[in-house]
Write a protein that holds these residues in place. Structure first.
Motif, short mmCIF file in Angstrom:
data_model
loop_
_atom_site.label_atom_id
_atom_site.label_comp_id
_atom_site.label_asym_id
_atom_site.label_seq_id
_atom_site.Cartn_x
_atom_site.Cartn_y
_atom_site.Cartn_z
N ASP A 246 0.84 -1.19 0.00
CA ASP A 246 0.00 0.00 0.00
C ASP A 246 0.88 1.25 0.00
N SER A 247 0.25 2.40 0.01
CA SER A 247 0.99 3.66 -0.06
C SER A 247 1.93 3.86 1.13
N ASP A 248 1.57 3.29 2.28
CA ASP A 248 2.45 3.41 3.46
C ASP A 248 3.44 2.24 3.56
N GLU A 249 3.53 1.46 2.47
CA GLU A 249 4.46 0.33 2.34
C GLU A 249 4.08 -0.86 3.22
N SER A 250 2.88 -0.85 3.76
CA SER A 250 2.38 -2.04 4.46
C SER A 250 1.64 -2.90 3.44
N PHE A 251 1.14 -4.04 3.90
CA PHE A 251 0.43 -4.96 3.00
C PHE A 251 -0.92 -5.32 3.61
N SER A 252 -1.90 -5.47 2.74
CA SER A 252 -3.21 -5.93 3.21
C SER A 252 -3.09 -7.37 3.65
N ARG A 253 -3.97 -7.77 4.56
CA ARG A 253 -3.96 -9.14 5.06
C ARG A 253 -4.20 -10.14 3.94
N SER A 254 -5.02 -9.77 2.96
CA SER A 254 -5.33 -10.69 1.87
C SER A 254 -4.09 -10.97 1.03
N VAL A 255 -3.24 -9.96 0.83
CA VAL A 255 -2.00 -10.16 0.07
C VAL A 255 -1.07 -11.09 0.82
N LEU A 256 -0.90 -10.86 2.12
CA LEU A 256 0.01 -11.68 2.91
C LEU A 256 -0.49 -13.12 3.05
N ASP A 257 -1.81 -13.27 3.22
CA ASP A 257 -2.36 -14.62 3.37
C ASP A 257 -2.24 -15.44 2.08
N ALA A 258 -2.17 -14.73 0.96
CA ALA A 258 -2.09 -15.43 -0.33
C ALA A 258 -0.68 -15.91 -0.66
N ILE A 259 0.30 -15.47 0.12
CA ILE A 259 1.70 -15.85 -0.15
C ILE A 259 1.92 -17.32 0.18
N ARG A 260 2.50 -18.04 -0.77
CA ARG A 260 2.87 -19.44 -0.57
C ARG A 260 4.39 -19.54 -0.58
N LEU A 261 4.94 -19.73 0.60
CA LEU A 261 6.40 -19.76 0.73
C LEU A 261 6.98 -21.05 0.17
N PRO A 262 8.06 -20.97 -0.59
CA PRO A 262 8.71 -22.19 -1.10
C PRO A 262 9.21 -23.05 0.06
N PRO A 263 8.92 -24.34 0.06
CA PRO A 263 9.39 -25.20 1.16
C PRO A 263 10.91 -25.32 1.17
N VAL A 264 11.46 -25.37 2.35
CA VAL A 264 12.92 -25.53 2.48
C VAL A 264 13.35 -26.85 1.83
N PRO A 265 14.41 -26.83 1.03
CA PRO A 265 14.87 -28.07 0.37
C PRO A 265 15.59 -28.99 1.35
N SER A 266 14.82 -29.65 2.20
CA SER A 266 15.40 -30.45 3.28
C SER A 266 16.30 -31.56 2.77
N GLU A 267 15.93 -32.17 1.63
CA GLU A 267 16.74 -33.26 1.10
C GLU A 267 18.11 -32.77 0.66
N HIS A 268 18.18 -31.53 0.20
CA HIS A 268 19.47 -30.97 -0.21
C HIS A 268 20.32 -30.59 1.01
N VAL A 269 19.65 -30.10 2.04
CA VAL A 269 20.37 -29.78 3.28
C VAL A 269 20.97 -31.06 3.86
N ALA A 270 20.24 -32.16 3.79
CA ALA A 270 20.76 -33.45 4.27
C ALA A 270 21.99 -33.88 3.47
N GLY A 271 21.98 -33.58 2.16
CA GLY A 271 23.12 -33.92 1.31
C GLY A 271 24.37 -33.15 1.71
N LEU A 272 24.20 -31.92 2.17
CA LEU A 272 25.33 -31.12 2.62
C LEU A 272 25.97 -31.70 3.88
N LYS A 273 25.15 -32.36 4.70
CA LYS A 273 25.66 -32.94 5.94
C LYS A 273 26.73 -33.99 5.66
N LEU A 274 26.56 -34.76 4.59
CA LEU A 274 27.56 -35.77 4.23
C LEU A 274 28.92 -35.15 3.99
N VAL A 275 28.92 -34.01 3.30
CA VAL A 275 30.18 -33.35 2.98
C VAL A 275 30.84 -32.80 4.24
#
Length: 228
Positions: free
Chosen positions: A78-107
């Protein structure tokens, strides 16, 4: 006579001789165990490095997906640089690539190279911190503003640069990695993601401010903007 003398000598020093043989046997056992462990770690490192390019690519793709999400959401403020609740609720965050993080553990488990261990450890920590911070967008109690998305975008670019810095090691072009990440590498990541134009001027100003306060993007200082 000589045989009798030898037998008497052995009898007199049998405890010492037994001790010498025991030490020798223990040394042989330790050496064999150490050699076996070195071979196991080498096999583990080879296994880790075979898949490391794919692991790094997966992490880079996750970081870029986060960056794209931030870039798509920022113009919706919005004009005050905040976000409406509808915009924030619609955000779908990419899931953390857990399988890749596990691969780093081996190294990490298989190498004794401090530069590689530190780079991977910091990258994993940064992934976890960014993922936690991003979940704030779904908390109605948090005052999320545009600056938060700009900060998340920068954090994602740092992770992307960290992953990119390990590719030479992953592809066996180098046996280590550079000691310090640079802010120029972070800027390059943002430009690869097409972060150009006036809409991103303030974000680049934030990068310059962070760089002036600390030359190391991976430093533990809290660069992030806290929810209000």
């Amino acid at each position: 006579m000589a045989c009798v003398h030898l037998c008497k000598t052995i009898y007199d020093y049998q405890t010492l001789i037994a001790g010498i043989f025991a030490v020798g046997a223990a040394w042989w056992t330790i050496d064999a165990t150490t050699s076996s462990e070195r071979k196991r770690l080498k096999r583990q490192m080879n296994a880790g490095r075979i898949t490391l390019p794919l692991v790094l690519s997966g992490i880079g793709e996750w970081a870029q997906a986060v960056g794209r999400l931030m870039m798509e959401t920022m113009p919706l403020s919005d004009s005050d640089e905040s976000f409406s609740r509808s915009v924030l609720d619609a955000i779908r965050l990419p899931p953390v690539p857990s399988e890749h993080v596990a691969g780093l553990k081996l190294v990490i488990e298989a190498t004794d190279d401090e530069a590689v261990i530190n780079r991977i450890s910091k990258m994993v920590a940064n992934i976890q911190v960014l993922d936690t911070r991003m979940t704030d967008v779904h908390d109605p109690k948090m005052g999320i503003i545009k600056a938060h998305f700009e900060t998340h975008l920068i954090d994602a670019a740092i992770i992307w640069a960290e992953a990119a810095s390990l590719f030479d090691f992953a592809r066996r072009k180098s046996e280590t990695t550079q000691r310090r990440l640079t802010w120029d590498e972070v800027r390059s990541a943002l430009k690869v993601w097409l972060c150009y134009g006036p809409a991103y001027d303030r974000m680049y100003a934030m990068v310059d401010m962070y760089a002036s306060s600390n030359p190391d993007p991976e430093h533990d200082s809290d660069f992030g903007v806290k929810p209000r």
